[in-house]
Design a protein around this motif. Structure first.
Motif, PDB file in Angstrom:
ATOM      1  N   SER A  65      14.235   2.512  -3.210  1.00 59.01           N
ATOM      2  CA  SER A  65      14.449   3.195  -4.650  1.00 59.01           C
ATOM      3  C   SER A  65      13.611   2.669  -5.537  1.00 59.01           C
ATOM      4  O   SER A  65      12.864   1.599  -5.344  1.00 59.01           O
ATOM      5  CB  SER A  65      15.686   2.874  -5.277  1.00 59.01           C
ATOM      6  OG  SER A  65      16.819   3.610  -4.366  1.00 59.01           O
ATOM      7  N   VAL A 106      12.922  16.983  -4.944  1.00 61.82           N
ATOM      8  CA  VAL A 106      13.425  15.960  -5.117  1.00 61.82           C
ATOM      9  C   VAL A 106      15.027  15.955  -5.603  1.00 61.82           C
ATOM     10  O   VAL A 106      15.662  14.991  -6.022  1.00 61.82           O
ATOM     11  CB  VAL A 106      12.873  15.084  -6.381  1.00 61.82           C
ATOM     12  CG1 VAL A 106      11.126  15.079  -5.906  1.00 61.82           C
ATOM     13  CG2 VAL A 106      12.764  16.168  -7.673  1.00 61.82           C
ATOM     14  N   ARG A 135      17.914  13.249  -5.364  1.00 59.60           N
ATOM     15  CA  ARG A 135      17.296  12.057  -5.200  1.00 59.60           C
ATOM     16  C   ARG A 135      16.851  11.470  -6.288  1.00 59.60           C
ATOM     17  O   ARG A 135      16.614  10.139  -6.511  1.00 59.60           O
ATOM     18  CB  ARG A 135      16.119  12.283  -4.029  1.00 59.60           C
ATOM     19  CG  ARG A 135      16.618  12.633  -2.796  1.00 59.60           C
ATOM     20  CD  ARG A 135      15.471  12.486  -1.551  1.00 59.60           C
ATOM     21  NE  ARG A 135      14.255  13.331  -1.719  1.00 59.60           N
ATOM     22  CZ  ARG A 135      13.004  12.612  -2.342  1.00 59.60           C
ATOM     23  NH1 ARG A 135      12.923  11.431  -2.044  1.00 59.60           N
ATOM     24  NH2 ARG A 135      12.094  13.546  -2.497  1.00 59.60           N
ATOM     25  N   PHE A 136      16.202  12.397  -7.284  1.00 59.97           N
ATOM     26  CA  PHE A 136      15.609  11.708  -8.445  1.00 59.97           C
ATOM     27  C   PHE A 136      16.709  12.154  -9.755  1.00 59.97           C
ATOM     28  O   PHE A 136      17.058  13.238  -9.822  1.00 59.97           O
ATOM     29  CB  PHE A 136      14.147  12.527  -8.740  1.00 59.97           C
ATOM     30  CG  PHE A 136      13.100  11.887  -7.702  1.00 59.97           C
ATOM     31  CD1 PHE A 136      13.452  11.366  -6.590  1.00 59.97           C
ATOM     32  CD2 PHE A 136      11.804  12.274  -7.943  1.00 59.97           C
ATOM     33  CE1 PHE A 136      12.415  10.885  -5.634  1.00 59.97           C
ATOM     34  CE2 PHE A 136      10.954  11.930  -6.959  1.00 59.97           C
ATOM     35  CZ  PHE A 136      11.232  11.130  -5.861  1.00 59.97           C
ATOM     36  N   MET A 178      13.987   7.163  -8.922  1.00 62.95           N
ATOM     37  CA  MET A 178      13.999   7.728  -7.479  1.00 62.95           C
ATOM     38  C   MET A 178      14.840   7.135  -6.435  1.00 62.95           C
ATOM     39  O   MET A 178      14.455   5.631  -6.486  1.00 62.95           O
ATOM     40  CB  MET A 178      12.488   7.624  -7.240  1.00 62.95           C
ATOM     41  CG  MET A 178      11.658   8.490  -8.524  1.00 62.95           C
ATOM     42  SD  MET A 178       9.684   8.581  -7.911  1.00 62.95           S
ATOM     43  CE  MET A 178       9.447   6.778  -8.173  1.00 62.95           C
ATOM     44  N   LEU A 203      13.130   7.506  -1.023  1.00 62.19           N
ATOM     45  CA  LEU A 203      11.991   7.746  -1.179  1.00 62.19           C
ATOM     46  C   LEU A 203      11.211   7.856   0.114  1.00 62.19           C
ATOM     47  O   LEU A 203      11.802   7.295   1.268  1.00 62.19           O
ATOM     48  CB  LEU A 203      11.041   6.833  -1.839  1.00 62.19           C
ATOM     49  CG  LEU A 203      11.271   6.654  -3.339  1.00 62.19           C
ATOM     50  CD1 LEU A 203      10.673   5.255  -4.066  1.00 62.19           C
ATOM     51  CD2 LEU A 203      10.302   7.896  -3.936  1.00 62.19           C
ATOM     52  N   ASP A 243       6.638  11.292  -1.020  1.00 69.55           N
ATOM     53  CA  ASP A 243       6.661  11.158  -2.579  1.00 69.55           C
ATOM     54  C   ASP A 243       5.677  10.483  -2.888  1.00 69.55           C
ATOM     55  O   ASP A 243       5.386  10.238  -4.193  1.00 69.55           O
ATOM     56  CB  ASP A 243       8.125  10.556  -2.601  1.00 69.55           C
ATOM     57  CG  ASP A 243       9.283  11.112  -2.357  1.00 69.55           C
ATOM     58  OD1 ASP A 243      10.297  10.763  -1.778  1.00 69.55           O
ATOM     59  OD2 ASP A 243       9.294  12.597  -2.755  1.00 69.55           O
ATOM     60  N   TYR A 279       2.289   9.415 -10.167  1.00 71.48           N
ATOM     61  CA  TYR A 279       3.204  10.176 -11.269  1.00 71.48           C
ATOM     62  C   TYR A 279       2.906   9.982 -12.605  1.00 71.48           C
ATOM     63  O   TYR A 279       2.480   8.751 -13.244  1.00 71.48           O
ATOM     64  CB  TYR A 279       4.594   9.422 -11.033  1.00 71.48           C
ATOM     65  CG  TYR A 279       5.121   9.768  -9.724  1.00 71.48           C
ATOM     66  CD1 TYR A 279       4.676   9.185  -8.563  1.00 71.48           C
ATOM     67  CD2 TYR A 279       6.418  10.839  -9.677  1.00 71.48           C
ATOM     68  CE1 TYR A 279       5.087   9.829  -7.160  1.00 71.48           C
ATOM     69  CE2 TYR A 279       6.803  11.094  -8.588  1.00 71.48           C
ATOM     70  CZ  TYR A 279       6.475  10.374  -7.301  1.00 71.48           C
ATOM     71  OH  TYR A 279       7.086  11.013  -6.042  1.00 71.48           O
TER      72      TYR A 279
END
Length: 124
Positions: free
Chosen positions: A16, A63, A66-67, A82, A85, A89, A93
């Motif tokens: 994460s 995502v 997960r996000f 996040m 991962l 990914d 960003y």
């Protein structure tokens, strides 16, 4: 509004990571805050957005689950949390601020202000 993204790094698959987007020169609470990413050789991709006034979030299918995006208005900061991962990914960003409607929140040109980006690398 100036945006400063941070928190990227090298992690392993399954890890994460939390990215931050700190704002200055304006209150981020008055903007829709989006997160986008760009992997090497690929086009910029929408990750997610948090709307204003508690109107919810929107996430890309890749995502979702997960996000998550959240705000800390006292710190004038927006976060991208996040989990789980994967190497897919891996990207730079970027956070962005604008005023798009929910239906347009995935469209980059709807955002007026952009941060410089922070690199996330996920190793397998």
């Amino acid at each position: 509004v100036q945006l400063q993204a941070s928190g990227g790094g090298l992690v392993q698959a399954g890890d994460s990571l939390r990215l931050s987007c700190a704002g200055s020169g304006g209150r981020l609470s008055t903007y829709v805050m989006g997160w986008f990413r760009q992997a090497p050789g690929k086009e910029r991709e929408f990750v997610g957005a948090i709307m204003r006034w508690g109107a919810g979030e929107r996430y890309a299918e890749s995502v979702k689950g997960r996000f998550s995006i959240s705000r800390d208005n006292a710190k004038n900061t927006v976060y991208l949390q996040m989990h789980s991962l994967t190497p897919e990914d891996t990207a730079v960003y970027h956070c962005a601020a604008g005023t798009p409607a929910f239906s347009a929140a995935a469209v980059p040109r709807m955002y007026n202000y952009w941060g410089q980006g922070t690199l996330v690398t996920v190793s397998s």
